[in-house]
Design a protein around this motif. Structure first.
Motif, PDB file in Angstrom:
ATOM      1  N   ASP A 288       9.475  14.599  -0.699  1.00 38.24           N
ATOM      2  CA  ASP A 288       8.658  14.956  -1.854  1.00 38.24           C
ATOM      3  C   ASP A 288       7.424  15.744  -1.410  1.00 38.24           C
ATOM      4  N   ALA A 289       7.178  16.893  -2.067  1.00 37.47           N
ATOM      5  CA  ALA A 289       6.112  17.800  -1.650  1.00 37.47           C
ATOM      6  C   ALA A 289       4.737  17.143  -1.749  1.00 37.47           C
ATOM      7  N   ARG A 290       4.526  16.287  -2.760  1.00 37.35           N
ATOM      8  CA  ARG A 290       3.221  15.645  -2.922  1.00 37.35           C
ATOM      9  C   ARG A 290       2.947  14.657  -1.796  1.00 37.35           C
ATOM     10  N   LEU A 291       3.970  13.929  -1.373  1.00 33.74           N
ATOM     11  CA  LEU A 291       3.784  12.964  -0.290  1.00 33.74           C
ATOM     12  C   LEU A 291       3.672  13.667   1.061  1.00 33.74           C
ATOM     13  N   LYS A 292       4.338  14.792   1.208  1.00 32.48           N
ATOM     14  CA  LYS A 292       4.156  15.591   2.430  1.00 32.48           C
ATOM     15  C   LYS A 292       2.713  16.098   2.505  1.00 32.48           C
ATOM     16  N   ARG A 293       2.176  16.500   1.360  1.00 32.73           N
ATOM     17  CA  ARG A 293       0.782  16.966   1.331  1.00 32.73           C
ATOM     18  C   ARG A 293      -0.169  15.844   1.740  1.00 32.73           C
ATOM     19  N   VAL A 294       0.058  14.650   1.206  1.00 34.08           N
ATOM     20  CA  VAL A 294      -0.799  13.509   1.561  1.00 34.08           C
ATOM     21  C   VAL A 294      -0.728  13.239   3.052  1.00 34.08           C
TER      22      VAL A 294
ATOM     23  N   LYS B  59       9.079   7.588   3.950  1.00 29.19           N
ATOM     24  CA  LYS B  59       8.600   7.669   5.335  1.00 29.19           C
ATOM     25  C   LYS B  59       7.273   8.418   5.406  1.00 29.19           C
ATOM     26  N   CYS B  60       7.124   9.479   4.622  1.00 23.77           N
ATOM     27  CA  CYS B  60       5.851  10.207   4.583  1.00 23.77           C
ATOM     28  C   CYS B  60       4.721   9.285   4.149  1.00 23.77           C
ATOM     29  N   ALA B  61       4.968   8.504   3.105  1.00 22.99           N
ATOM     30  CA  ALA B  61       3.947   7.579   2.615  1.00 22.99           C
ATOM     31  C   ALA B  61       3.645   6.498   3.649  1.00 22.99           C
ATOM     32  N   ASP B  62       4.673   6.022   4.328  1.00 21.93           N
ATOM     33  CA  ASP B  62       4.516   5.006   5.377  1.00 21.93           C
ATOM     34  C   ASP B  62       3.634   5.531   6.504  1.00 21.93           C
ATOM     35  N   LEU B  63       3.935   6.721   6.983  1.00 23.48           N
ATOM     36  CA  LEU B  63       3.146   7.325   8.068  1.00 23.48           C
ATOM     37  C   LEU B  63       1.706   7.554   7.624  1.00 23.48           C
ATOM     38  N   ALA B  64       1.539   8.014   6.393  1.00 21.01           N
ATOM     39  CA  ALA B  64       0.196   8.287   5.874  1.00 21.01           C
ATOM     40  C   ALA B  64      -0.630   7.008   5.810  1.00 21.01           C
ATOM     41  N   CYS B  65      -0.015   5.913   5.414  1.00 22.24           N
ATOM     42  CA  CYS B  65      -0.727   4.640   5.322  1.00 22.24           C
ATOM     43  C   CYS B  65      -1.058   4.067   6.699  1.00 22.24           C
TER      44      CYS B  65
ATOM     45  N   LYS C  80       0.825  -1.209   0.000  1.00 22.81           N
ATOM     46  CA  LYS C  80       0.000   0.000   0.000  1.00 22.81           C
ATOM     47  C   LYS C  80       0.864   1.266   0.000  1.00 22.81           C
ATOM     48  N   VAL C  81       1.999   1.207   0.687  1.00 24.40           N
ATOM     49  CA  VAL C  81       2.907   2.358   0.694  1.00 24.40           C
ATOM     50  C   VAL C  81       3.447   2.603  -0.717  1.00 24.40           C
ATOM     51  N   ALA C  82       3.868   1.541  -1.373  1.00 22.05           N
ATOM     52  CA  ALA C  82       4.371   1.674  -2.743  1.00 22.05           C
ATOM     53  C   ALA C  82       3.262   2.146  -3.683  1.00 22.05           C
ATOM     54  N   LYS C  83       2.074   1.612  -3.513  1.00 19.12           N
ATOM     55  CA  LYS C  83       0.944   2.012  -4.366  1.00 19.12           C
ATOM     56  C   LYS C  83       0.632   3.494  -4.185  1.00 19.12           C
ATOM     57  N   LEU C  84       0.662   3.968  -2.949  1.00 15.57           N
ATOM     58  CA  LEU C  84       0.411   5.384  -2.687  1.00 15.57           C
ATOM     59  C   LEU C  84       1.435   6.251  -3.414  1.00 15.57           C
ATOM     60  N   ILE C  85       2.690   5.862  -3.350  1.00 13.66           N
ATOM     61  CA  ILE C  85       3.734   6.623  -4.040  1.00 13.66           C
ATOM     62  C   ILE C  85       3.493   6.612  -5.543  1.00 13.66           C
ATOM     63  N   SER C  86       3.102   5.459  -6.092  1.00 17.35           N
ATOM     64  CA  SER C  86       2.850   5.363  -7.530  1.00 17.35           C
ATOM     65  C   SER C  86       1.700   6.265  -7.965  1.00 17.35           C
ATOM     66  N   GLU C  87       0.728   6.466  -7.075  1.00 19.74           N
ATOM     67  CA  GLU C  87      -0.439   7.284  -7.414  1.00 19.74           C
ATOM     68  C   GLU C  87      -0.198   8.775  -7.210  1.00 19.74           C
ATOM     69  N   GLU C  88       0.567   9.126  -6.190  1.00 15.58           N
ATOM     70  CA  GLU C  88       0.731  10.530  -5.831  1.00 15.58           C
ATOM     71  C   GLU C  88       2.047  11.149  -6.318  1.00 15.58           C
TER      72      GLU C  88
ATOM     73  N   ILE D 173      -2.984  13.654   8.606  1.00 15.78           N
ATOM     74  CA  ILE D 173      -2.847  14.228   9.949  1.00 15.78           C
ATOM     75  C   ILE D 173      -4.079  15.068  10.293  1.00 15.78           C
ATOM     76  N   ASP D 174      -4.532  15.876   9.331  1.00 15.47           N
ATOM     77  CA  ASP D 174      -5.715  16.713   9.562  1.00 15.47           C
ATOM     78  C   ASP D 174      -6.956  15.852   9.810  1.00 15.47           C
ATOM     79  N   LYS D 175      -7.106  14.773   9.046  1.00 15.00           N
ATOM     80  CA  LYS D 175      -8.246  13.862   9.253  1.00 15.00           C
ATOM     81  C   LYS D 175      -8.174  13.217  10.637  1.00 15.00           C
ATOM     82  N   ALA D 176      -6.968  12.829  11.038  1.00 18.72           N
ATOM     83  CA  ALA D 176      -6.802  12.204  12.349  1.00 18.72           C
ATOM     84  C   ALA D 176      -7.178  13.185  13.463  1.00 18.72           C
ATOM     85  N   HIS D 177      -6.788  14.442  13.298  1.00 18.49           N
ATOM     86  CA  HIS D 177      -7.144  15.463  14.289  1.00 18.49           C
ATOM     87  C   HIS D 177      -8.660  15.593  14.402  1.00 18.49           C
ATOM     88  N   GLU D 178      -9.346  15.592  13.270  1.00 20.24           N
ATOM     89  CA  GLU D 178     -10.801  15.750  13.276  1.00 20.24           C
ATOM     90  C   GLU D 178     -11.469  14.584  14.012  1.00 20.24           C
TER      91      GLU D 178
END
Length: 202
Positions: free
Chosen positions: A181-187, A144-150, A46-54, A192-197
Motif C-alpha cells: 500500500d502506497a500510504r504505508l510505504k510513505r509512512v 510488513k511496512c507498518a510493522d517496520l515503521a512501528c 500499534k501496527v493495526a492502529k497505524l494501518i487504521s489511521e493511514e 526511515i528518513d527520521k532514523a537516518h537523521e
C-alpha cells in the motif's frame, strides 16, 4: 504503555476485532517488549492502529486482523489451525476469511529463523526472507511496512548499534515491496528518513 480505556473507544476496534485482540493478548501472554516493560501485545496493536489511521480502507482486506495477529505464529506456540479455529468459532468470521487471515499471517512469519537455519548468519537469513516476501500477498507487504515503521524508531532510541543494521534491512525490504500500500510505504519511508537523521546527523 497503552491506556486500556483506548481499547474500548477506538472506532476501528469493533466487536470482532476486540475478540481478535483478546486472542493476541492470550497468545503473547507474559511476553514483554524487548526494550521496555510494556506487554508485547501492544506492538501488534500499534501496527493495526497505524494501518487504521493511514490506510483505513485496508480493513476490507482484513489487514487490521492480520496486523493484530502478525507475530502470533512466529513468537508463540499457537498453530495456524488453532488460530483459524478461533477466528471461525470464537470470532464468527466465515471459514474462507479465517483461512485467508491465517494464510497471510503465515506469510508474515519468518521461515529462515536462527533455530531452523543455525548455519546461516542474520544477513543470509534476511536475504532469504526478502526473496520470499517478494512473492507474498500485497496485504502481507503492506502490514510488513507498518510493522517496520512501528519498530524502527523504538530500536533507534534503545539500541543504536542494532538500529543501523535494522535500518538497512528496512530500506531493503521497502525496495522489495513495490506493490505494498502506497500510504504505508510513505509512512515507512518517513520513519526511515527520521532514523537516518538521528543515526547519521550531518
Amino acid at each position: 504503555m497503552i491506556d486500556e480505556t483506548e481499547l474500548y473507544t477506538s472506532p476501528w476496534l469493533n466487536d470482532q476485532r476486540k475478540l481478535v485482540l483478546a486472542f493476541t493478548k492470550y497468545a503473547h501472554a507474559s511476553q514483554k517488549s524487548k526494550y521496555t516493560d510494556a506487554p508485547y501485545w501492544e506492538h501488534p496493536y500499534k501496527v493495526a492502529k497505524l494501518i487504521s489511521e493511514e490506510a483505513s480502507c485496508l480493513r476490507h482486506d482484513f489487514a487490521l486482523e492480520i496486523a493484530l495477529l502478525h507475530d502470533v505464529l512466529e513468537d508463540t506456540r499457537i498453530t495456524a489451525e488453532e488460530m483459524a479455529d478461533y477466528l471461525f468459532y470464537g470470532c464468527d468470521y466465515n471459514k474462507l476469511t479465517a483461512e485467508y487471515i491465517c494464510r497471510v499471517v503465515e506469510e508474515l512469519t519468518d521461515r529462515y529463523t536462527k533455530t531452523a537455519y543455525p548455519e546461516l548468519n542474520r544477513k543470509q537469513r534476511k536475504e532469504r526472507e526478502n526473496l520470499r516476501l517478494v512473492n507474498a500477498h500485497w496485504i502481507s507487504k503492506s502490514v510488513k511496512c507498518a510493522d517496520l515503521a512501528c519498530n524502527l524508531l523504538d530500536i533507534v532510541e534503545h539500541d543504536t548499534d542494532f538500529a543501523k543494521l535494522y535500518l538497512q534491512e528496512a530500506e531493503t525490504m521497502l525496495f522489495n515491496m513495490p506493490d505494498a500500500d502506497a500510504r504505508l510505504k510513505r509512512v515507512l519511508k518517513e520513519e526511515i528518513d527520521k532514523a537516518h537523521e538521528i543515526l547519521y546527523p550531518i
